[in-house]
Design an enzyme around this catalytic site. Structure first.
Site, PDB file in Angstrom:
ATOM      1  N   ASP A  84      14.145 -23.824  10.985  1.00  0.00           N
ATOM      2  CA  ASP A  84      12.835 -24.474  11.030  1.00  0.00           C
ATOM      3  C   ASP A  84      13.055 -25.955  10.721  1.00  0.00           C
ATOM      4  O   ASP A  84      13.351 -26.744  11.616  1.00  0.00           O
ATOM      5  CB  ASP A  84      11.953 -23.749   9.984  1.00  0.00           C
ATOM      6  CG  ASP A  84      10.481 -24.046  10.123  1.00  0.00           C
ATOM      7  OD1 ASP A  84      10.141 -25.171  10.491  1.00  0.00           O
ATOM      8  OD2 ASP A  84       9.655 -23.153   9.852  1.00  0.00           O
ATOM      9  N   GLY A 143      16.156 -12.491   6.577  1.00  0.00           N
ATOM     10  CA  GLY A 143      15.725 -12.540   7.977  1.00  0.00           C
ATOM     11  C   GLY A 143      16.780 -12.167   8.996  1.00  0.00           C
ATOM     12  O   GLY A 143      16.465 -11.639  10.061  1.00  0.00           O
ATOM     13  N   GLU A 155      21.903 -16.760  11.489  1.00  0.00           N
ATOM     14  CA  GLU A 155      20.551 -17.007  10.970  1.00  0.00           C
ATOM     15  C   GLU A 155      19.510 -16.418  11.914  1.00  0.00           C
ATOM     16  O   GLU A 155      19.758 -16.291  13.120  1.00  0.00           O
ATOM     17  CB  GLU A 155      20.293 -18.522  10.873  1.00  0.00           C
ATOM     18  CG  GLU A 155      20.531 -19.115   9.500  1.00  0.00           C
ATOM     19  CD  GLU A 155      19.411 -18.796   8.503  1.00  0.00           C
ATOM     20  OE1 GLU A 155      18.689 -17.792   8.685  1.00  0.00           O
ATOM     21  OE2 GLU A 155      19.270 -19.561   7.536  1.00  0.00           O
ATOM     22  N   ARG A 180       8.755  -7.826   9.462  1.00  0.00           N
ATOM     23  CA  ARG A 180      10.191  -7.941   9.758  1.00  0.00           C
ATOM     24  C   ARG A 180      10.631  -6.855  10.725  1.00  0.00           C
ATOM     25  O   ARG A 180      11.545  -7.054  11.529  1.00  0.00           O
ATOM     26  CB  ARG A 180      11.020  -7.800   8.481  1.00  0.00           C
ATOM     27  CG  ARG A 180      10.965  -8.967   7.540  1.00  0.00           C
ATOM     28  CD  ARG A 180      12.077  -8.851   6.497  1.00  0.00           C
ATOM     29  NE  ARG A 180      11.796  -9.611   5.302  1.00  0.00           N
ATOM     30  CZ  ARG A 180      12.034 -10.912   5.148  1.00  0.00           C
ATOM     31  NH1 ARG A 180      12.533 -11.611   6.142  1.00  0.00           N
ATOM     32  NH2 ARG A 180      11.763 -11.519   4.013  1.00  0.00           N
ATOM     33  N   LYS A 223      13.317 -24.202  15.927  1.00  0.00           N
ATOM     34  CA  LYS A 223      12.119 -25.003  16.212  1.00  0.00           C
ATOM     35  C   LYS A 223      12.510 -26.479  16.248  1.00  0.00           C
ATOM     36  O   LYS A 223      12.514 -27.141  15.207  1.00  0.00           O
ATOM     37  CB  LYS A 223      11.070 -24.806  15.116  1.00  0.00           C
ATOM     38  CG  LYS A 223      10.483 -23.420  15.024  1.00  0.00           C
ATOM     39  CD  LYS A 223       9.458 -23.405  13.902  1.00  0.00           C
ATOM     40  CE  LYS A 223       8.837 -22.050  13.716  1.00  0.00           C
ATOM     41  NZ  LYS A 223       7.931 -22.020  12.551  1.00  0.00           N
TER      42      LYS A 223
HETATM   43  C1  PRP Z   1      13.886 -18.468   6.577  1.00  0.00           C
HETATM   44  C2  PRP Z   1      15.008 -18.305   7.581  1.00  0.00           C
HETATM   45  C3  PRP Z   1      15.918 -19.441   7.268  1.00  0.00           C
HETATM   46  C4  PRP Z   1      14.989 -20.502   6.731  1.00  0.00           C
HETATM   47  C5  PRP Z   1      14.769 -21.536   7.763  1.00  0.00           C
HETATM   48  O1  PRP Z   1      14.279 -17.836   5.404  1.00  0.00           O
HETATM   49  O2  PRP Z   1      15.654 -17.077   7.453  1.00  0.00           O
HETATM   50  O3  PRP Z   1      16.884 -19.068   6.301  1.00  0.00           O
HETATM   51  O4  PRP Z   1      13.765 -19.875   6.388  1.00  0.00           O
HETATM   52  O5  PRP Z   1      13.893 -22.536   7.319  1.00  0.00           O
HETATM   53  P1  PRP Z   1      14.334 -24.061   7.193  1.00  0.00           P
HETATM   54  O6  PRP Z   1      15.120 -24.421   8.426  1.00  0.00           O
HETATM   55  O7  PRP Z   1      13.019 -24.795   7.138  1.00  0.00           O
HETATM   56  O8  PRP Z   1      15.120 -24.231   5.951  1.00  0.00           O
HETATM   57  P2  PRP Z   1      13.261 -17.506   4.236  1.00  0.00           P
HETATM   58  O9  PRP Z   1      13.450 -18.519   3.151  1.00  0.00           O
HETATM   59  O10 PRP Z   1      11.902 -17.315   4.811  1.00  0.00           O
HETATM   60  O11 PRP Z   1      13.806 -16.158   3.655  1.00  0.00           O
HETATM   61  P3  PRP Z   1      13.907 -14.725   4.395  1.00  0.00           P
HETATM   62  O12 PRP Z   1      15.018 -14.829   5.398  1.00  0.00           O
HETATM   63  O13 PRP Z   1      14.238 -13.814   3.284  1.00  0.00           O
HETATM   64  O14 PRP Z   1      12.584 -14.429   5.043  1.00  0.00           O
END
Ligand code: PRP
Length: 183
Positions: A107, A48, A103, A169, A135
């Site tokens: 979330d 991401g 990042e 993305r 968030k």
């Molecule tokens: C997303 C984002 C963070 C994480 C946040 O990654 O990039 O790394 O989720 O979520 P959290 O605070 O609930 O842990 P994801 O696992 O979707 O992988 P990506 O970046 O490859 O989409």
């Protein structure tokens, strides 16, 4: 890709590309000032953070080094699974380095708290966090974050590196998706 290109898929535009870029420029100016006396290593969290790494680093007016880690917590759904998988490690040793983790979104905070404790054990000279989106209402773990682009509501958003099942993305704007997209 812009929101107008996929208007049918979109419920609401939270931030336009222009708003995102303006905020990235502000964050880059702060990072430049804060690291004026130190060599910063940006650590992007794949996948991401691809967009924010590219834009932040190019908006900076100082040198920076870059490296990448990959962890995953989501699978292909729209909610954190709570399970953090470590998929790719850094290629450099961060002992004694000034590390800024970049990042796309915080979330629940589970991913970052896992990453921070892992990275701290490697004894960097300093360790800070930058996230483009956060968030606050979804947080289950408190993580100290130095730079936040935007705090957003607890809704599933895509664009600017954030995906749904691998898509969106490359959308420049940040949006919520229409219900039919999920069905
Ligand atoms: C997303 C984002 C963070 C994480 C946040 O990654 O990039 O790394 O989720 O979520 P959290 O605070 O609930 O842990 P994801 O696992 O979707 O992988 P990506 O970046 O490859 O989409």
């Amino acid at each position: 890709m812009r929101a107008a290109d996929i208007a049918d898929d979109i419920q609401r535009v939270l931030f336009t590309d222009e708003q995102v870029q303006a905020r990235v420029a502000e964050l880059a100016a702060r990072v430049d000032a804060d690291y004026a006396e130190r060599d910063v290593l940006l650590v992007g969290v794949l996948n991401g953070a691809l967009m924010v790494m590219a834009d932040l680093s190019r908006a900076m007016s100082r040198h920076c080094a870059m490296d990448w880690m990959a962890v995953s917590s989501y699978g292909s759904g729209t909610r954190s699974s709570g399970v953090v998988r470590f998929l790719k490690d850094l290629t450099v040793d961060i002992e004694g380095r000034h590390v800024l983790v970049v990042e796309d979104i915080i979330d629940t905070g589970l991913t970052l708290s896992y990453l921070v404790s892992n990275l701290r054990s490697r004894q960097p000279a300093s360790l800070n966090i930058l996230t483009m989106f956060r968030k606050p209402d979804a947080a289950t773990t408190e993580v100290e974050v130095k730079y936040v682009g935007f705090d957003i509501p607890n809704e599933f958003v895509v664009g600017y590196g954030l995906d749904f099942a691998g898509h969106y993305r490359n959308l420049r704007d940040v949006v919520t998706l229409a219900p039919h997209v999920y069905s």
